[in-house]
Design a protein around this motif. Structure first.
Motif, short mmCIF file in Angstrom:
data_model
loop_
_atom_site.label_atom_id
_atom_site.label_comp_id
_atom_site.label_asym_id
_atom_site.label_seq_id
_atom_site.Cartn_x
_atom_site.Cartn_y
_atom_site.Cartn_z
N LEU A 1 -17.05 -2.93 -7.33
CA LEU A 1 -17.01 -1.25 -6.93
C LEU A 1 -16.14 -0.61 -8.10
O LEU A 1 -16.24 0.55 -8.37
CB LEU A 1 -16.07 -1.02 -5.73
N GLU A 2 -15.34 -0.70 -9.18
CA GLU A 2 -14.38 -0.23 -9.84
C GLU A 2 -15.08 0.10 -11.05
O GLU A 2 -14.70 0.98 -11.36
CB GLU A 2 -12.95 -0.85 -10.31
N VAL B 1 -9.68 7.77 6.36
CA VAL B 1 -7.81 7.99 5.76
C VAL B 1 -7.64 7.45 4.15
O VAL B 1 -7.39 8.48 3.68
CB VAL B 1 -7.12 7.65 7.09
N LEU B 2 -7.70 6.12 4.64
CA LEU B 2 -7.60 5.93 3.05
C LEU B 2 -8.71 6.39 1.68
O LEU B 2 -8.44 7.21 0.61
CB LEU B 2 -7.91 4.73 2.70
N GLN B 3 -9.81 6.40 2.56
CA GLN B 3 -10.87 7.41 1.49
C GLN B 3 -10.16 8.06 1.64
O GLN B 3 -10.92 9.25 0.47
CB GLN B 3 -12.08 7.02 2.22
N LEU C 1 0.53 -1.25 -0.02
CA LEU C 1 -0.07 0.32 0.09
C LEU C 1 0.82 1.19 0.46
O LEU C 1 0.36 2.16 -0.61
CB LEU C 1 -1.09 -0.06 1.10
N GLY C 2 1.95 0.65 0.75
CA GLY C 2 2.73 2.38 0.95
C GLY C 2 3.42 2.80 -0.21
O GLY C 2 3.41 3.83 -0.86
N GLU D 1 -11.31 1.90 -3.68
CA GLU D 1 -11.74 0.43 -3.58
C GLU D 1 -9.31 0.03 -3.72
O GLU D 1 -9.62 -1.71 -2.92
CB GLU D 1 -12.05 0.25 -4.38
N THR D 2 -8.97 0.69 -4.72
CA THR D 2 -8.08 0.10 -5.11
C THR D 2 -6.85 0.47 -3.87
O THR D 2 -6.66 -0.97 -2.88
CB THR D 2 -7.65 0.67 -6.53
N LEU D 3 -7.64 1.28 -2.72
CA LEU D 3 -6.58 1.42 -1.77
C LEU D 3 -6.69 0.44 -1.06
O LEU D 3 -6.38 -0.10 0.28
CB LEU D 3 -6.74 2.76 -1.24
N TYR D 4 -8.06 0.27 -1.14
CA TYR D 4 -9.01 -0.79 0.15
C TYR D 4 -7.84 -2.36 -0.15
O TYR D 4 -7.65 -2.87 0.95
CB TYR D 4 -10.08 -0.87 0.52
N VAL D 5 -8.49 -3.01 -1.20
CA VAL D 5 -7.37 -3.95 -1.48
C VAL D 5 -5.93 -3.90 -1.42
O VAL D 5 -6.07 -4.92 -0.65
CB VAL D 5 -8.04 -4.38 -3.41
N ARG D 6 -5.48 -3.05 -1.57
CA ARG D 6 -3.61 -3.10 -1.08
C ARG D 6 -4.25 -2.77 -0.13
O ARG D 6 -2.94 -3.42 1.06
CB ARG D 6 -3.04 -1.61 -1.86
N ALA D 7 -4.56 -2.85 0.99
CA ALA D 7 -4.34 -2.36 2.74
C ALA D 7 -5.65 -3.81 2.77
O ALA D 7 -5.05 -3.58 4.62
CB ALA D 7 -5.51 -1.25 3.09
#
Length: 170
Positions: free
Chosen positions: A82-83, A52-54, A9-10, A65-71
């Motif tokens: 969702l995408e 925070v991701l949002q 994610l980072g 959603e991409t960040l949610y998957v990576r996290a």
């Protein structure tokens, strides 16, 4: 295993930030988080909340959603669904009514194929982690202009008819 996801994610956040030509400080300010906290997220030392991701996704103008998957918050299948919805809702070349009709058609096809995991209706176009509909207000997490839902009944009759007609064609 969670630290691996956070590291991924980072790295992804850093790449997106650099692509957007934003400094760490600029992104932190735009997302409403502290500079040190964002730095720790990018280095894989902290696992941010969905909220925070949002905020970061909104500041970067990318899919939350991409960040949610990576996290590790969402799995890949949820992200794809969702995408697809987010892409439809973010398209500036179609009207709000057309967006709602397309989402309803998409939902009807998923339901027909046994893949319906989201509730039908306006709430299904939600981008937020709390399940609220994309009203375009301060809590809206979808990516930018043209993502608000239409008023009451915007696509109800036409969308249902289009969805019904589309699903019987195939």
């Amino acid at each position: 295993m969670a630290s691996l996801n956070v590291g991924n994610l980072g790295e992804y956040l850093r790449e997106q930030r650099r692509t957007a030509q934003l400094s760490l400080r600029q992104l932190a300010e735009a997302a409403g988080v502290s500079n040190p906290y964002l730095s720790q997220i990018e280095r894989g030392l902290r696992k941010p909340s969905a909220e925070v991701l949002q905020q970061v996704a909104k500041a970067l103008r990318i899919s939350a959603e991409t960040l949610y998957v990576r996290a590790g918050i969402l799995d890949e299948q949820d992200r794809d669904e969702l995408e697809t919805r987010a892409a439809i809702l973010a398209d500036p070349s179609i009207t709000e009514r057309q967006k709602q009709v397309l989402v309803q058609i998409y939902e009807s096809f998923r339901k027909e194929n046994g893949l319906d995991t989201a509730p039908a209706g306006p709430d299904a176009t939600s981008d937020g982690p709390d399940g609220t509909s994309g009203s375009g207000g301060p809590g809206s997490s979808s990516g930018g202009p043209g993502t608000t839902s239409g008023g009451p009944g915007t696509a109800s009759g036409a969308g249902d008819a289009a969805a019904g007609a589309g699903s019987t064609e195939l």
